[in-house]
Design an enzyme around this catalytic site. Structure first.
Site, PDB file in Angstrom:
ATOM      1  N   ASP A   1      18.487 -46.815  -6.959  1.00 52.20           N
ATOM      2  CA  ASP A   1      19.528 -46.363  -7.890  1.00 52.20           C
ATOM      3  C   ASP A   1      19.601 -44.844  -7.955  1.00 52.20           C
ATOM      4  O   ASP A   1      20.682 -44.244  -7.869  1.00 52.20           O
ATOM      5  CB  ASP A   1      19.265 -46.904  -9.303  1.00 52.20           C
ATOM      6  CG  ASP A   1      19.232 -48.418  -9.333  1.00 52.20           C
ATOM      7  OD1 ASP A   1      19.534 -49.036  -8.297  1.00 52.20           O
ATOM      8  OD2 ASP A   1      18.884 -48.973 -10.394  1.00 52.20           O
TER       9      ASP A   1
ATOM     10  N   GLY B   1      24.425 -53.139 -14.469  1.00 46.57           N
ATOM     11  CA  GLY B   1      24.006 -53.163 -13.075  1.00 46.57           C
ATOM     12  C   GLY B   1      24.665 -52.094 -12.224  1.00 46.57           C
ATOM     13  O   GLY B   1      24.542 -52.091 -11.008  1.00 46.57           O
ATOM     14  N   LEU B   2      25.370 -51.155 -12.853  1.00 47.82           N
ATOM     15  CA  LEU B   2      25.976 -50.053 -12.094  1.00 47.82           C
ATOM     16  C   LEU B   2      25.170 -48.765 -12.282  1.00 47.82           C
ATOM     17  O   LEU B   2      25.606 -47.686 -11.943  1.00 47.82           O
ATOM     18  CB  LEU B   2      27.434 -49.840 -12.497  1.00 47.82           C
ATOM     19  CG  LEU B   2      28.353 -51.062 -12.310  1.00 47.82           C
ATOM     20  CD1 LEU B   2      29.783 -50.719 -12.689  1.00 47.82           C
ATOM     21  CD2 LEU B   2      28.292 -51.588 -10.887  1.00 47.82           C
ATOM     22  N   SER B   3      23.999 -48.936 -12.858  1.00 48.10           N
ATOM     23  CA  SER B   3      23.023 -47.854 -12.930  1.00 48.10           C
ATOM     24  C   SER B   3      23.423 -46.672 -13.790  1.00 48.10           C
ATOM     25  O   SER B   3      23.360 -45.526 -13.369  1.00 48.10           O
ATOM     26  CB  SER B   3      22.681 -47.362 -11.537  1.00 48.10           C
ATOM     27  OG  SER B   3      21.416 -47.793 -11.233  1.00 48.10           O
ATOM     28  N   SER B   4      23.796 -46.971 -15.018  1.00 45.11           N
ATOM     29  CA  SER B   4      24.025 -45.874 -15.947  1.00 45.11           C
ATOM     30  C   SER B   4      22.706 -45.135 -16.184  1.00 45.11           C
ATOM     31  O   SER B   4      22.696 -43.922 -16.382  1.00 45.11           O
ATOM     32  CB  SER B   4      24.608 -46.384 -17.261  1.00 45.11           C
ATOM     33  OG  SER B   4      23.695 -47.206 -17.940  1.00 45.11           O
TER      34      SER B   4
ATOM     35  N   GLU C   1      19.470 -56.372  -2.055  1.00 50.59           N
ATOM     36  CA  GLU C   1      19.113 -56.382  -3.486  1.00 50.59           C
ATOM     37  C   GLU C   1      17.664 -56.808  -3.661  1.00 50.59           C
ATOM     38  O   GLU C   1      17.213 -57.760  -3.024  1.00 50.59           O
ATOM     39  CB  GLU C   1      20.034 -57.368  -4.217  1.00 50.59           C
ATOM     40  CG  GLU C   1      20.287 -56.991  -5.652  1.00 50.59           C
ATOM     41  CD  GLU C   1      21.175 -55.756  -5.790  1.00 50.59           C
ATOM     42  OE1 GLU C   1      20.627 -54.688  -6.118  1.00 50.59           O
ATOM     43  OE2 GLU C   1      22.390 -55.854  -5.568  1.00 50.59           O
ATOM     44  N   HIS C   2      16.951 -56.076  -4.514  1.00 48.28           N
ATOM     45  CA  HIS C   2      15.522 -56.319  -4.760  1.00 48.28           C
ATOM     46  C   HIS C   2      14.709 -56.132  -3.487  1.00 48.28           C
ATOM     47  O   HIS C   2      13.686 -56.773  -3.300  1.00 48.28           O
ATOM     48  CB  HIS C   2      15.291 -57.719  -5.354  1.00 48.28           C
ATOM     49  CG  HIS C   2      15.748 -57.828  -6.783  1.00 48.28           C
ATOM     50  ND1 HIS C   2      14.983 -57.409  -7.846  1.00 48.28           N
ATOM     51  CD2 HIS C   2      16.913 -58.285  -7.318  1.00 48.28           C
ATOM     52  CE1 HIS C   2      15.641 -57.619  -8.976  1.00 48.28           C
ATOM     53  NE2 HIS C   2      16.813 -58.147  -8.685  1.00 48.28           N
TER      54      HIS C   2
HETATM   55  P1  ADP Z   1      22.105 -49.935 -16.025  1.00 43.20           P
HETATM   56  O1  ADP Z   1      21.291 -48.845 -15.420  1.00 43.20           O
HETATM   57  O2  ADP Z   1      22.348 -51.069 -15.101  1.00 43.20           O
HETATM   58  O3  ADP Z   1      23.378 -49.449 -16.632  1.00 43.20           O
HETATM   59  P2  ADP Z   1      19.849 -50.060 -17.778  1.00 43.20           P
HETATM   60  O4  ADP Z   1      19.419 -51.064 -18.789  1.00 43.20           O
HETATM   61  O5  ADP Z   1      18.916 -49.699 -16.688  1.00 43.20           O
HETATM   62  O6  ADP Z   1      21.247 -50.563 -17.213  1.00 43.20           O
HETATM   63  O7  ADP Z   1      20.220 -48.701 -18.512  1.00 43.20           O
HETATM   64  C1  ADP Z   1      21.080 -48.677 -19.623  1.00 43.20           C
HETATM   65  C2  ADP Z   1      20.497 -47.763 -20.679  1.00 43.20           C
HETATM   66  O8  ADP Z   1      20.634 -46.387 -20.264  1.00 43.20           O
HETATM   67  C3  ADP Z   1      21.217 -47.842 -21.998  1.00 43.20           C
HETATM   68  O9  ADP Z   1      20.707 -48.885 -22.799  1.00 43.20           O
HETATM   69  C4  ADP Z   1      20.920 -46.473 -22.582  1.00 43.20           C
HETATM   70  O10 ADP Z   1      19.617 -46.451 -23.164  1.00 43.20           O
HETATM   71  C5  ADP Z   1      20.892 -45.565 -21.375  1.00 43.20           C
HETATM   72  N1  ADP Z   1      22.202 -44.909 -21.166  1.00 43.20           N
HETATM   73  C6  ADP Z   1      22.933 -44.901 -20.040  1.00 43.20           C
HETATM   74  N2  ADP Z   1      24.074 -44.191 -20.184  1.00 43.20           N
HETATM   75  C7  ADP Z   1      24.076 -43.716 -21.448  1.00 43.20           C
HETATM   76  C8  ADP Z   1      24.987 -42.918 -22.229  1.00 43.20           C
HETATM   77  N3  ADP Z   1      26.134 -42.467 -21.720  1.00 43.20           N
HETATM   78  N4  ADP Z   1      24.627 -42.659 -23.500  1.00 43.20           N
HETATM   79  C9  ADP Z   1      23.464 -43.106 -24.023  1.00 43.20           C
HETATM   80  N5  ADP Z   1      22.590 -43.862 -23.344  1.00 43.20           N
HETATM   81  C10 ADP Z   1      22.868 -44.180 -22.080  1.00 43.20           C
HETATM   82 MG    MG Z   2      19.263 -49.029 -14.762  1.00 45.32          MG
END
Ligand code: ADP
Ligand code: MG
Length: 404
Positions: free
Chosen positions: A183, A135-138, A42-43
Site C-alpha cells: 500500500d 480497501g483503497l488504502s486511506s 492480493e495478500h
Molecule cells: P484503508 O486503508 O483501506 O482505507 P484502514 O482501516 O487501513 O483502511 O485505514 C482507515 C483509517 O485511516 C481510518 O479509520 C482513520 O483512522 C485513518 N484515516 C485515513 N484517512 C483519514 C482522514 N482523511 N482523516 C482521518 N483519518 C483518516
Molecule cells: Mg489501510
C-alpha cells in the site's frame, strides 16, 4: 452514482479548517498523496510475492507549516471535531494514544527512530476523498502524505521507497497492523497510467503501462467493513508463517513467494493442517497468477488479465477466506454483466471494494444493474468510483490551488 468531492472543493474545505484552527495560511504549504487500488496480487506482499497495484488520482490532502514551539497539531476535515489533536515533540511513544492521529504521529515517531528528529513542532490539517476503511488504502495515503510533509518542511533527504518503508514500519509497530509494503509503496511510487509490478521479496519493481482503450477501472464499494479486518489480517499472516515453518522440514524457504505452484504441490503435505495448507496455496498460486497477469497485460491481452482477476477472487474467497457475502455478490454478479472483463475483491478483505475492468459503453449499465442487484440482495447501497491512475505524492503549488 455518488459524485466524489473534487480537488477544488477539498482544498477549499482544507483551507477553511486551517484558517479556523491555526489562524491564517501564511507560510502554509499544500500536499497530496494518493490512495491505491491493487489490480492483482492480493495478500502476497507479506509473503515475498508479487503485487500489481496502481496509485489513484484520489487520495489525502494536507495543509501544513512548521511551528515555533514544540507542539504537533493534527486536524482532519473528514474526522471533524471542534479542535485539533495536540501532542508534544517529546511525547511520541504510542502508549496511551488512540484514534486516527496515530497514523500521522506514528510517522513522526518512525522518522525520529531513524534519526530524523524535528527541530520544532508543526501544524497540519488533512482532508481526503478516499472512502476510509474500504480497501483503497486511506491509511497508507495518510502515512505517505505525512512523510512527504516532514520531508518537505524539514528538508529530510528521503526517497519514495524509504517513505513507503517508514509508513509500513509505523503502521506495523505503531498501529499494530501487520500490513505488507504494497500500500505504501503504491502510494509513494505511483506513476500516472502505470501499475507497479513489485517483487516484495527484494523491492525490485517495474512500471507497466495500463492501456485500457475504451475500458475503465471501476471500483465498487460494498460499504461494509466487518469487524475482523485487523485481527483477520494478522491471523492470515500468522497462518502463512506457520506454513513456511512446516514446509522448512522438507525444503528451505524464507517465504511462500519462493515456491511455484508445481513445487508447492510436491511438498504441500508437509503442512499438517488443512486450513493452513489452503491459505498457503492461495499465497503461492496468487503470486504465479500475478506474474502471468502482468505478462498478459504486456501482450495487450486484457481478456486474459480479466480472467486472472476473476480467478484471484475465487482464490481469496475459497482458499484464503478473506471475502464476505456482500463483496462476493458484487464480484459474482459483475462476472455476468455485459462488458465486464474481470472483477475481484481488492484490498485486505472482510468487506471493502471490488475492482473491475469494464468496457466504457457498459459502465453506466454496470453501475445501474449492479447497484440494483446489490440493493435487492443485501438492502445496502453500493458506491461506484470510476478511477484514473495517478502519480505519487506531490506539493501543490499556489497557482494550482485556491490559496490567495
Ligand atoms: P484503508 O486503508 O483501506 O482505507 P484502514 O482501516 O487501513 O483502511 O485505514 C482507515 C483509517 O485511516 C481510518 O479509520 C482513520 O483512522 C485513518 N484515516 C485515513 N484517512 C483519514 C482522514 N482523511 N482523516 C482521518 N483519518 C483518516
Ligand atoms: Mg489501510
Amino acid at each position: 452514482m455518488k459524485a466524489r468531492e473534487t480537488e477544488r472543493e477539498i482544498l477549499k474545505n482544507l483551507q477553511e479548517s486551517f484558517v479556523k484552527y491555526y489562524g491564517g495560511t501564511e507560510g502554509a504549504r499544500l500536499f497530496f498523496a494518493p490512495g491505491r487500488v491493487n489490480l492483482i496480487g492480493e495478500h502476497t506482499d507479506y509473503n515475498g510475492g508479487h503485487v500489481f497495484p496502481c496509485a489513484l488520482t484520489i487520495g489525502t490532502y494536507a495543509m501544513a507549516r512548521k511551528r515555533a514551539d514544540d507542539r504537533i497539531l493534527f486536524y482532519s476535515v473528514n474526522a471533524g471535531g471542534d479542535a485539533p489533536v495536540s501532542y508534544g515533540l517529546e511525547d511520541l511513544e504510542p502508549a496511551g494514544k488512540s484514534g486516527w492521529t496515530m497514523y500521522p504521529l506514528g510517522v513522526v515517531w518512525a522518522f525520529a527512530g531513524r534519526g530524523m528528529r524535528l527541530s520544532s513542532g508543526f501544524e497540519m490539517a488533512i482532508a481526503g476523498n478516499i472512502p476510509a476503511g474500504s480497501g483503497l488504502s486511506s491509511s497508507a495515503s495518510l502515512e505517505v502524505l505525512t512523510g512527504f510533509v516532514l520531508k518537505s518542511l524539514y528538508g529530510f533527504d528521503v526517497d519514495g521507497i524509504t517513505l513507503a518503508q517508514i509508513g509500513q514500519y509505523s503502521e506495523n509497530h505503531y498501529n499494530g497492523m501487520q500490513c505488507g509494503i504494497m500500500d505504501q509503496f503504491a502510494s509513494a511510487m505511483g506513476k500516472k497510467d502505470h501499475a507497479i509490478f513489485l517483487d516484495t521479496a527484494d523491492l525490485s519493481y517495474t512500471y507497466a503501462p495500463v492501456v485500457l482503450e475504451h475500458k475503465k477501472l471501476v471500483i465498487t464499494n460494498s460499504c461494509v467493513k466487518h469487524q475482523l479486518t485487523d485481527s483477520g489480517y494478522n491471523d492470515r499472516r500468522r497462518s502463512c508463517e506457520q506454513a513456511v515453518e512446516a514446509l522448512n522440514k522438507v525444503t528451505s524457504i524464507r517465504a511462500l513467494g519462493e515456491l511455484t505452484p508445481e513445487r508447492f504441490e510436491e511438498i504441500r503435505d508437509a503442512i499438517p493442517d488443512e486450513d493452513t495448507r489452503r491459505k498457503a496455496k492461495h499465497a503461492v498460486y496468487e503470486n504465479a497468477r500475478t506474474i502471468r497477469a502482468v505478462e498478459a497485460l504486456k501482450q495487450g491481452d486484457i481478456e486474459a488479465f480479466g480472467r486472472l482477476m476473476n480467478e484471484s477472487h475465487v482464490s481469496l474467497r475459497d482458499d484464503y477466506d478473506v471475502s464476505c457475502p456482500e463483496v462476493d455478490i458484487l464480484a459474482e454478479e459483475a462476472w455476468n454483466l455485459p462488458g465486464v472483463l474481470g472483477a475481484r475483491i481488492t484490498g485486505g478483505g472482510f468487506g471493502g471494494c471490488t475492482v473491475a475492468i469494464v468496457e466504457e459503453e457498459h459502465v453506466a449499465g454496470y453501475c445501474e444493474r449492479l447497484g440494483t442487484v446489490y440493493k435487492e440482495k443485501t438492502g445496502l447501497e453500493a458506491a461506484f468510483y470510476i478511477v484514473e491512475i495517478g502519480d505519487g505524492p506531490r506539493e501543490i503549488t499556489p497557482d494550482q490551488s485556491m490559496l490567495p
